[in-house]
Design a protein around this motif. Structure first.
Motif, PDB file in Angstrom:
ATOM      1  N   ALA A  87       0.838  -1.208   0.000  1.00  0.00           N
ATOM      2  CA  ALA A  87       0.000   0.000   0.000  1.00  0.00           C
ATOM      3  C   ALA A  87       0.874   1.259   0.000  1.00  0.00           C
ATOM      4  N   LEU A  88       1.977   1.237   0.740  1.00  0.00           N
ATOM      5  CA  LEU A  88       2.894   2.384   0.747  1.00  0.00           C
ATOM      6  C   LEU A  88       3.557   2.586  -0.609  1.00  0.00           C
ATOM      7  N   LEU A  89       3.907   1.502  -1.261  1.00  0.00           N
ATOM      8  CA  LEU A  89       4.504   1.611  -2.597  1.00  0.00           C
ATOM      9  C   LEU A  89       3.504   2.204  -3.589  1.00  0.00           C
ATOM     10  N   ILE A  90       2.251   1.812  -3.468  1.00  0.00           N
ATOM     11  CA  ILE A  90       1.202   2.382  -4.319  1.00  0.00           C
ATOM     12  C   ILE A  90       1.017   3.863  -3.986  1.00  0.00           C
ATOM     13  N   TYR A  91       1.035   4.211  -2.708  1.00  0.00           N
ATOM     14  CA  TYR A  91       0.942   5.610  -2.287  1.00  0.00           C
ATOM     15  C   TYR A  91       2.106   6.420  -2.855  1.00  0.00           C
ATOM     16  N   HIS A  92       3.299   5.868  -2.778  1.00  0.00           N
ATOM     17  CA  HIS A  92       4.492   6.520  -3.328  1.00  0.00           C
ATOM     18  C   HIS A  92       4.309   6.765  -4.831  1.00  0.00           C
ATOM     19  N   TRP A  93       3.873   5.743  -5.542  1.00  0.00           N
ATOM     20  CA  TRP A  93       3.627   5.873  -6.980  1.00  0.00           C
ATOM     21  C   TRP A  93       2.578   6.963  -7.239  1.00  0.00           C
ATOM     22  N   HIS A  94       1.517   6.972  -6.438  1.00  0.00           N
ATOM     23  CA  HIS A  94       0.450   7.953  -6.620  1.00  0.00           C
ATOM     24  C   HIS A  94       0.957   9.377  -6.355  1.00  0.00           C
ATOM     25  N   CYS A  95       1.883   9.512  -5.411  1.00  0.00           N
ATOM     26  CA  CYS A  95       2.500  10.828  -5.167  1.00  0.00           C
ATOM     27  C   CYS A  95       3.204  11.326  -6.433  1.00  0.00           C
ATOM     28  N   GLY A  96       3.866  10.422  -7.139  1.00  0.00           N
ATOM     29  CA  GLY A  96       4.506  10.794  -8.406  1.00  0.00           C
ATOM     30  C   GLY A  96       3.489  11.200  -9.451  1.00  0.00           C
ATOM     31  N   ARG A  97       2.367  10.526  -9.465  1.00  0.00           N
ATOM     32  CA  ARG A  97       1.288  10.875 -10.405  1.00  0.00           C
ATOM     33  C   ARG A  97       0.732  12.269 -10.110  1.00  0.00           C
ATOM     34  N   ILE A  98       0.560  12.569  -8.839  1.00  0.00           N
ATOM     35  CA  ILE A  98       0.086  13.896  -8.436  1.00  0.00           C
ATOM     36  C   ILE A  98       1.095  14.965  -8.848  1.00  0.00           C
ATOM     37  N   LEU A  99       2.371  14.669  -8.664  1.00  0.00           N
ATOM     38  CA  LEU A  99       3.416  15.610  -9.066  1.00  0.00           C
ATOM     39  C   LEU A  99       3.319  15.930 -10.557  1.00  0.00           C
ATOM     40  N   ARG A 100       3.066  14.922 -11.368  1.00  0.00           N
ATOM     41  CA  ARG A 100       2.910  15.159 -12.813  1.00  0.00           C
ATOM     42  C   ARG A 100       1.704  16.054 -13.108  1.00  0.00           C
ATOM     43  N   LEU A 101       0.630  15.913 -12.320  1.00  0.00           N
ATOM     44  CA  LEU A 101      -0.541  16.780 -12.495  1.00  0.00           C
ATOM     45  C   LEU A 101      -0.197  18.237 -12.172  1.00  0.00           C
ATOM     46  N   PHE A 102       0.539  18.436 -11.094  1.00  0.00           N
ATOM     47  CA  PHE A 102       0.948  19.801 -10.747  1.00  0.00           C
ATOM     48  C   PHE A 102       1.869  20.379 -11.814  1.00  0.00           C
ATOM     49  N   LYS A 103       2.800  19.570 -12.309  1.00  0.00           N
ATOM     50  CA  LYS A 103       3.715  20.047 -13.350  1.00  0.00           C
ATOM     51  C   LYS A 103       2.953  20.438 -14.616  1.00  0.00           C
ATOM     52  N   ALA A 104       1.916  19.675 -14.939  1.00  0.00           N
ATOM     53  CA  ALA A 104       1.122  19.953 -16.134  1.00  0.00           C
ATOM     54  C   ALA A 104       0.100  21.068 -15.906  1.00  0.00           C
ATOM     55  N   GLY A 105      -0.058  21.494 -14.661  1.00  0.00           N
ATOM     56  CA  GLY A 105      -1.035  22.533 -14.351  1.00  0.00           C
ATOM     57  C   GLY A 105      -2.465  22.033 -14.378  1.00  0.00           C
ATOM     58  N   THR A 106      -2.658  20.721 -14.175  1.00  0.00           N
ATOM     59  CA  THR A 106      -3.999  20.145 -14.275  1.00  0.00           C
ATOM     60  C   THR A 106      -4.534  19.615 -12.944  1.00  0.00           C
ATOM     61  N   ASN A 107      -3.914  19.999 -11.838  1.00  0.00           N
ATOM     62  CA  ASN A 107      -4.416  19.559 -10.534  1.00  0.00           C
ATOM     63  C   ASN A 107      -5.799  20.157 -10.291  1.00  0.00           C
ATOM     64  N   THR A 108      -6.722  19.324  -9.826  1.00  0.00           N
ATOM     65  CA  THR A 108      -8.077  19.802  -9.537  1.00  0.00           C
ATOM     66  C   THR A 108      -8.439  19.650  -8.061  1.00  0.00           C
ATOM     67  N   LYS A 109      -7.534  19.117  -7.261  1.00  0.00           N
ATOM     68  CA  LYS A 109      -7.813  18.879  -5.841  1.00  0.00           C
ATOM     69  C   LYS A 109      -7.449  20.109  -5.008  1.00  0.00           C
ATOM     70  N   SER A 110      -8.143  20.265  -3.893  1.00  0.00           N
ATOM     71  CA  SER A 110      -7.912  21.411  -3.011  1.00  0.00           C
ATOM     72  C   SER A 110      -6.837  21.089  -1.970  1.00  0.00           C
ATOM     73  N   HIS A 111      -6.408  22.132  -1.270  1.00  0.00           N
ATOM     74  CA  HIS A 111      -5.430  21.943  -0.203  1.00  0.00           C
ATOM     75  C   HIS A 111      -6.007  21.081   0.913  1.00  0.00           C
ATOM     76  N   VAL A 112      -7.318  21.127   1.111  1.00  0.00           N
ATOM     77  CA  VAL A 112      -7.951  20.303   2.145  1.00  0.00           C
ATOM     78  C   VAL A 112      -7.805  18.818   1.791  1.00  0.00           C
ATOM     79  N   TYR A 113      -8.003  18.488   0.524  1.00  0.00           N
ATOM     80  CA  TYR A 113      -7.810  17.111   0.064  1.00  0.00           C
ATOM     81  C   TYR A 113      -6.398  16.657   0.400  1.00  0.00           C
ATOM     82  N   TYR A 114      -5.395  17.459   0.096  1.00  0.00           N
ATOM     83  CA  TYR A 114      -4.009  17.058   0.337  1.00  0.00           C
ATOM     84  C   TYR A 114      -3.670  17.003   1.825  1.00  0.00           C
TER      85      TYR A 114
END
Length: 140
Positions: free
Chosen positions: A90-117
């Motif tokens: 589960a931690l490895l999947i979380y780690h991978w998902h953190c990388g996916r989120i980073l790509r969203l921020f880099k692309a400027g396509t993040n839709t989640k709020s600071h509360v979500y994070y």
């Protein structure tokens, strides 16, 4: 004696990896709140460097853990080790998902709020608590 050295390095790798797992989502909280391009660029750069640093720590955590499990028999035949291995997955999947989120921020396509994070940031804390209970108390 080799067992103790591997155990020391496993604990060191786990601790270091968790530092990144705790801090990277915190950067995401700040990124989700930030609208200034210069600040976003700075935070994305910090997140990229941290994520790159975390990858080898995750790999070394898994390797040293497998050496303890397969090489020294830690937890063999006990139920708690299987639950711990599931949580590590589960931690490895979380780690991978953190990388996916980073790509969203880099692309400027993040839709989640600071509360979500802020909530997302609590996931590794809960997993760490469960792992510690399993490893120290060995409930089954």
């Amino acid at each position: 004696m080799a067992y103790l050295w591997v155990k020391v390095f496993h604990i060191l790798m786990v601790t270091s990896w968790f530092a990144g797992l705790f801090y990277l989502p915190r950067i995401y909280v700040n990124l989700a709140q930030q609208s200034e391009p210069a600040a976003q660029t700075l935070l994305i750069g910090m997140a990229q460097r941290l994520f790159r640093f975390m990858k080898p720590l995750a790999i070394l955590t898994v390797i040293t853990g497998l050496i303890l499990f397969l090489g020294f028999g830690v937890g063999k035949g006990m139920g708690w080790i299987h639950a711990k291995l599931l949580l590590v997955l589960a931690l490895l999947i979380y780690h991978w998902h953190c990388g996916r989120i980073l790509r969203l921020f880099k692309a400027g396509t993040n839709t989640k709020s600071h509360v979500y994070y802020r909530w997302y940031n609590e996931i590794p804390v809960l997993i760490l608590l469960l792992v510690l209970i399993l490893v120290v108390i060995k409930p089954f």
